[in-house]
Motif scaffolding. Structure first.
Motif, PDB file in Angstrom:
ATOM      1  N   PRO A 182       0.873  -1.223  -0.031  1.00  0.00           N
ATOM      2  CA  PRO A 182      -0.140  -0.068   0.014  1.00  0.00           C
ATOM      3  C   PRO A 182       0.935   1.326  -0.074  1.00  0.00           C
ATOM      4  CG  PRO A 182       0.050  -0.847   2.214  1.00  0.00           C
ATOM      5  CD  PRO A 182       0.923  -1.768   1.225  1.00  0.00           C
ATOM      6  N   ILE A 183       1.277   1.532  -1.229  1.00  0.00           N
ATOM      7  CA  ILE A 183       2.156   2.929  -1.293  1.00  0.00           C
ATOM      8  C   ILE A 183       1.202   3.916  -1.543  1.00  0.00           C
ATOM      9  CG2 ILE A 183       3.687   3.906  -2.869  1.00  0.00           C
ATOM     10  CD1 ILE A 183       5.356   1.666  -3.128  1.00  0.00           C
ATOM     11  N   LYS A 184       1.568   5.380  -0.636  1.00  0.00           N
ATOM     12  CA  LYS A 184       0.788   6.348  -1.131  1.00  0.00           C
ATOM     13  C   LYS A 184       1.648   7.276  -1.639  1.00  0.00           C
ATOM     14  CE  LYS A 184      -2.235   9.835   0.789  1.00  0.00           C
ATOM     15  NZ  LYS A 184      -3.590   9.644   0.708  1.00  0.00           N
ATOM     16  N   LYS A 185       1.437   8.017  -2.475  1.00  0.00           N
ATOM     17  CA  LYS A 185       2.288   9.176  -3.202  1.00  0.00           C
ATOM     18  C   LYS A 185       1.659  10.578  -2.780  1.00  0.00           C
ATOM     19  CE  LYS A 185       3.575   6.123  -6.927  1.00  0.00           C
ATOM     20  NZ  LYS A 185       3.761   5.723  -8.387  1.00  0.00           N
ATOM     21  N   TRP A 186       2.734  11.513  -2.519  1.00  0.00           N
ATOM     22  CA  TRP A 186       2.154  12.805  -2.191  1.00  0.00           C
ATOM     23  C   TRP A 186       3.148  13.579  -3.249  1.00  0.00           C
ATOM     24  CZ3 TRP A 186       5.331  16.939  -0.904  1.00  0.00           C
ATOM     25  CH2 TRP A 186       4.705  18.155  -0.615  1.00  0.00           C
ATOM     26  N   LYS A 187       2.188  14.491  -3.890  1.00  0.00           N
ATOM     27  CA  LYS A 187       2.796  15.159  -5.331  1.00  0.00           C
ATOM     28  C   LYS A 187       3.225  16.754  -4.610  1.00  0.00           C
ATOM     29  CE  LYS A 187       1.841  17.344  -9.653  1.00  0.00           C
ATOM     30  NZ  LYS A 187       0.827  17.264 -10.574  1.00  0.00           N
TER      31      LYS A 187
END
Length: 135
Positions: A56-61
């Motif tokens: 479960p990777i979350k990415k913040w831009k």
């Protein structure tokens, strides 16, 4: 030997199918300081296409000084930082602390980037310095 690693809770795992990193160094940019919660971030740079991930990777831009996007990857379960990915480059910077223990022990940092943001109490050179990104 591929580079393998995981987050703190082990929900996220990854493998970079490379013989060696393109660069191993200390990243002093303000964003890496904040993401790591420390004075710099140890980064292990690999080609994007060589990285595979599970979990479960979350990415913040965020936005780099260049105006291009930079995605900060972290585990959505435990919050451990995994990598940062500059959208405009074919590389990804794995967070050195997320590598498997035996691999971390073999790292030989040879570069410092974003020394323009290096904190004043950290002025001893750790490796080959670049004021911003190497060209």
């Amino acid at each position: 030997m591929p580079l393998t690693g995981h987050c703190l809770c082990k929900a996220v795992t990854y493998t970079a199918d490379v013989d060696a990193p393109l660069l191993t160094g200390y990243d002093h940019c303000d964003d890496c300081q904040r993401q790591s919660g420390s004075t710099y971030s140890l980064v292990v740079v690999v080609p994007k296409e060589k990285l595979s991930t599970n979990g479960p990777i979350k990415k913040w831009k965020g936005t780099a000084d260049s105006g291009n996007a930079v995605y900060r990857w972290f585990c959505s379960e435990c919050g451990s930082p995994i990598a940062h990915e500059p959208e405009a480059a074919p590389i990804i910077a794995l967070k050195g602390g997320s590598l498997d223990t035996e691999i971390k022990k073999t790292l030989k940092p040879d570069t410092e980037i974003w020394t323009a943001s290096k904190l004043p109490f950290c002025q001893e050179h750790l490796a080959k310095p670049f004021e911003h990104m190497p060209q």
